[in-house]
Design a protein around this motif. Structure first.
Motif, mmCIF file in Angstrom:
data_model
loop_
_atom_site.group_PDB
_atom_site.id
_atom_site.type_symbol
_atom_site.label_atom_id
_atom_site.label_comp_id
_atom_site.label_asym_id
_atom_site.label_seq_id
_atom_site.Cartn_x
_atom_site.Cartn_y
_atom_site.Cartn_z
ATOM 1 N N GLY A 37 8.730 3.851 -26.688
ATOM 2 C CA GLY A 37 8.146 3.049 -27.746
ATOM 3 C C GLY A 37 7.539 1.733 -27.303
ATOM 4 O O GLY A 37 7.465 0.789 -28.082
ATOM 5 N N LEU A 38 7.104 1.659 -26.044
ATOM 6 C CA LEU A 38 6.480 0.452 -25.515
ATOM 7 C C LEU A 38 5.085 0.782 -25.002
ATOM 8 O O LEU A 38 4.719 1.949 -24.924
ATOM 9 N N ARG A 79 7.632 -8.506 -28.675
ATOM 10 C CA ARG A 79 7.744 -7.050 -28.859
ATOM 11 C C ARG A 79 9.001 -6.511 -28.170
ATOM 12 O O ARG A 79 9.718 -5.676 -28.739
ATOM 13 N N ALA A 83 12.160 -4.779 -30.053
ATOM 14 C CA ALA A 83 12.530 -3.406 -29.683
ATOM 15 C C ALA A 83 13.927 -3.326 -29.072
ATOM 16 O O ALA A 83 14.408 -2.232 -28.766
ATOM 17 N N TYR A 85 15.037 -4.803 -26.137
ATOM 18 C CA TYR A 85 15.074 -4.732 -24.676
ATOM 19 C C TYR A 85 15.532 -6.026 -24.013
ATOM 20 O O TYR A 85 16.111 -5.998 -22.936
#
Length: 158
Positions: A37-38, A79, A83, A85
């Motif tokens: 999803g990146l 982002r 997400a 991370y």
């Protein structure tokens, strides 16, 4: 270890093989980024965060490594944080700056994806003598320096 002699190769053949490896790697990074999803730039930025380990990088240091502006890095970090991370931590030496840390669960997910690949590469290294591995290491390290210098000279973001 490899017992048979290596087939001869020209510099042109080696360059072509390197180009093929880089192209395959770029396609693979794109595919992996989509799976998690990146985008590739975000995944690459996260890789630099992982590489830094406990020596947490600032946003500016990451921007330099990824060759993006600090403004663009802010978007990348937003982002990555959304997400799950990374986390941002205040810099103990300068509270105005933040340092970027990988979240342990994200690190585990990333390792899960890459470890099978690295296991295959490790098995490939088993076909080479320690002296050949030393030559490969030297070449990769020096080629990386050449690539970084070229980017600095021709692809500046400032």
């Amino acid at each position: 270890m490899h017992a048979d002699p290596r087939p001869p190769a020209t510099q042109e053949q080696a360059l072509w093989a390197m180009d093929q490896l880089i192209a395959t790697h770029l396609v693979g990074q794109h595919e992996i980024a989509q799976q998690v999803g990146l985008n590739v730039t975000d995944l690459t930025s996260f890789a630099f965060v992982i590489e830094a380990g406990e020596n947490l990088l600032t946003a500016g240091e990451l921007a330099d490594r990824v060759h993006v502006t600090t403004g663009a890095m802010t978007g990348i970090l937003n982002r990555l944080e959304r997400a799950g991370y990374i986390t941002r931590r205040p810099d103990p030496a300068d509270r105005r700056r933040v340092r970027v840390a990988a979240r342990p669960d994200a690190l585990a997910r990333t390792r899960e994806i890459y470890e099978p690949y690295y296991a295959r590469i490790t098995a490939l290294f088993a076909d080479y003598t320690p002296e050949e591995i030393a030559v490969l290491h030297d070449w990769f390290r020096r080629a990386n320096a050449v690539a970084a210098d070229y980017l600095e000279e021709h692809c500046r973001t400032d």
